[in-house]
Motif scaffolding. Structure first.
Motif, short mmCIF file in Angstrom:
data_model
loop_
_atom_site.label_atom_id
_atom_site.label_comp_id
_atom_site.label_asym_id
_atom_site.label_seq_id
_atom_site.Cartn_x
_atom_site.Cartn_y
_atom_site.Cartn_z
N CYS A 150 43.08 38.24 55.03
CA CYS A 150 42.86 39.21 56.10
C CYS A 150 43.97 40.25 56.19
O CYS A 150 45.16 39.91 56.24
N ALA A 151 43.56 41.51 56.26
CA ALA A 151 44.51 42.62 56.34
C ALA A 151 44.80 43.07 57.76
O ALA A 151 45.66 43.93 57.98
N ILE A 152 44.11 42.50 58.74
CA ILE A 152 44.20 43.00 60.11
C ILE A 152 45.62 42.95 60.68
O ILE A 152 46.07 43.92 61.29
N PRO A 153 46.37 41.85 60.54
CA PRO A 153 47.74 41.87 61.09
C PRO A 153 48.59 43.00 60.54
O PRO A 153 49.43 43.56 61.25
N ASN A 327 48.39 43.76 50.05
CA ASN A 327 49.28 43.40 51.16
C ASN A 327 48.74 42.25 51.99
O ASN A 327 49.02 42.15 53.20
N THR A 328 47.95 41.39 51.37
CA THR A 328 47.54 40.13 52.00
C THR A 328 48.08 38.99 51.14
O THR A 328 48.31 39.15 49.94
N ALA A 330 46.67 36.53 49.83
CA ALA A 330 45.80 36.12 48.72
C ALA A 330 45.78 37.13 47.57
O ALA A 330 45.18 36.86 46.53
N TRP A 331 46.42 38.27 47.75
CA TRP A 331 46.38 39.31 46.72
C TRP A 331 46.86 38.78 45.36
O TRP A 331 46.24 39.07 44.33
N ASP A 332 47.93 38.00 45.36
CA ASP A 332 48.51 37.51 44.11
C ASP A 332 47.61 36.49 43.41
O ASP A 332 47.87 36.15 42.24
N LEU A 333 46.60 36.00 44.10
CA LEU A 333 45.67 35.05 43.47
C LEU A 333 44.67 35.76 42.56
O LEU A 333 43.93 35.10 41.82
N GLY A 334 44.66 37.08 42.62
CA GLY A 334 43.70 37.83 41.81
C GLY A 334 42.30 37.76 42.40
O GLY A 334 42.10 37.42 43.57
N ASP A 335 41.31 38.04 41.55
CA ASP A 335 39.91 38.02 41.99
C ASP A 335 39.08 37.43 40.85
O ASP A 335 38.25 38.10 40.23
N PRO A 336 39.33 36.14 40.52
CA PRO A 336 38.76 35.56 39.30
C PRO A 336 37.27 35.24 39.33
O PRO A 336 36.66 35.09 38.27
N VAL A 337 36.67 35.11 40.52
CA VAL A 337 35.25 34.78 40.59
C VAL A 337 34.44 36.03 40.28
O VAL A 337 34.60 37.06 40.94
#
Length: 426
Positions: A150-153, A327-328, A330-337
């Motif tokens: 989530c980017a909201i904060p 800037n969340t 989870a960004w460093d987890l990539g987008d593998p799916v």
């Protein structure tokens, strides 16, 4: 600018953004502007953007580009962009979109007003976008949760609750405007008041708001499973004005995914909470939301989510494909799916929900239900049951004569589809 400058506010995104637009419109009117919502031509166009996920960002950018063409044609004088997208990417947008006159972040009402006109007069009134019989009450801004996706904060900052007395005054103002259904919203409504009072005051706020004359229904949206208190469950169960409807986005059910999402709850706690709610509020309608395709989500983990949704038979469900946001956490987890896999999982969950929704709606046939009338569409009266929020949930086609918008009618359910019911006024 002409002496009586006309302004049109175009609102993208969620109801929280809608409230921002309504407040801005109220300030503009109070300062002598002629204001409309969603009108394509005016002296000044203000686009209140959404920048939450990729689809929302693309939609906002396309809207800006469309109005940029109108400006080139001389049909509008000023083009202003505000809101989440502007807050998040202001410097980049200025470089890429020089045809936009100015960019403002979230809640920068007075700065925007100063840009348009000096001096400014303060105002607390709102110019509603919604039909006059329902309105949203934003009880807090920002969020202290750290959900990885989530980017909201980063856009709106930490939790900033609105004092109870201010919300009571706003509720009274809305009731004076004819509002019958009040919908409480925030990024996380169960945390309301923690920053101001040291503990959640959601249930207490609802009790106070319930005393305002003219408000018939109160609906609570965007509740968070971690922190959903017994006090709040009891309030929903016993308060006659608070509809038996719980919007509780769960996002997933697999423990490893929930841990990576930083949700603060696990499968066991989630199941216990849902069963507790069902037991204490037998007539409750639960809306939830799921994210599919989160980084690392395996076929087995998705199947676990699917089986959970099948078992729980939620009355209302939203399904979203994971959107990787900079800037969340989870960004460093990539987008593998793979996108195709995400779409397949989305469609599978939606198809399951459609079966559940049809069965639930058919189970209402022959029962008496309260329905709020939202007006006429295509010559038919339409409205909603208690278990349906505006815009996102089901509708009811109402058979009756001379029905009034905003009035609640006792009806008998006579027919049902996937996302609608037929109701006959008794």
């Amino acid at each position: 600018m002409p002496e009586k400058t006309s302004v049109s506010i175009i609102t993208m995104g969620c109801p929280k953004n809608m409230v921002d637009s309504e407040r801005l419109a109220g300030k503009l009117v109070h300062n002598g502007f002629a204001v409309d919502h969603e009108k394509e031509e005016a002296d000044v166009i203000i686009i209140n953007t959404c920048g939450f996920i990729n689809d929302a960002k693309s939609e906002s950018i396309n809207e800006i580009l469309a109005f940029s063409e109108l400006k080139k044609e001389g049909r509008i004088s000023k083009l202003i962009v505000s809101g989440c997208l502007s807050q998040r990417y202001r410097d980049e947008l200025r470089k890429e979109m020089p045809e936009v006159d100015e960019f403002f972040g979230v809640s920068e009402y007075d700065v925007l007003l100063t840009y348009l006109k000096k001096p400014i007069k303060s105002a607390k009134d709102r110019m509603l976008i919604t039909p006059s019989h329902y309105a949203y009450l934003k009880i807090a801004e920002g969020c202290d949760r750290s959900c990885s996706f989530c980017a909201i904060p980063g856009i709106r900052g930490g939790l900033k609750s609105v004092p109870v007395e201010d919300l009571i005054a706003e509720t009274e103002m809305l009731a004076d405007k004819g509002v019958k259904e009040l919908i409480l919203i925030a990024q996380d409504t169960v945390s309301y008041g923690i920053d101001l009072y040291g503990q959640s005051k959601t249930a207490e706020l609802i009790r106070r708001i319930s005393k305002v004359e003219g408000i018939d229904w109160i609906r609570l949206m965007y509740t968070y499973p971690a922190g959903f208190s017994d006090e709040l469950i009891d309030e929903i169960a016993t308060n006659p004005k608070l509809v038996k409807y719980i919007d509780i986005p769960l996002q997933h059910i697999n423990d490893e995914i929930l841990k990576s999402m930083r949700r603060g709850h696990n499968r066991t706690k989630t199941v216990e909470l849902i069963k507790k709610i069902r037991t204490r509020i037998p007539e409750v309608c639960i809306r939830t939301a799921f994210i599919v395709g989160y980084p690392g989500e395996t076929k087995a983990e998705f199947n676990e989510l699917y089986a959970f949704a099948k078992e729980m038979k939620f009355e209302r469900v939203g399904v979203f494909a994971y959107s990787r946001e900079e800037n969340t956490p989870a960004w460093d987890l990539g987008d593998p799916v793979a996108p195709r896999t995400k779409m397949k999982r989305m469609s599978d969950l939606i198809a399951l929900h459609e079966k559940n929704s049809t069965k639930h709606n058919q189970s209402l046939i022959g029962k008496e239900c309260s329905v709020i009338c939202d007006g006429k569409e295509g010559g038919e009266f339409v409205g909603r049951l208690m278990c349906d929020a505006p815009e996102i949930d089901n509708i009811a086609f109402i058979k009756g004569e001379n029905l009034q918008r905003g009035k609640i009618y006792k009806t008998k359910i006579t027919g049902a589809g996937i996302y609608d019911v037929e109701a006959e006024v008794l």
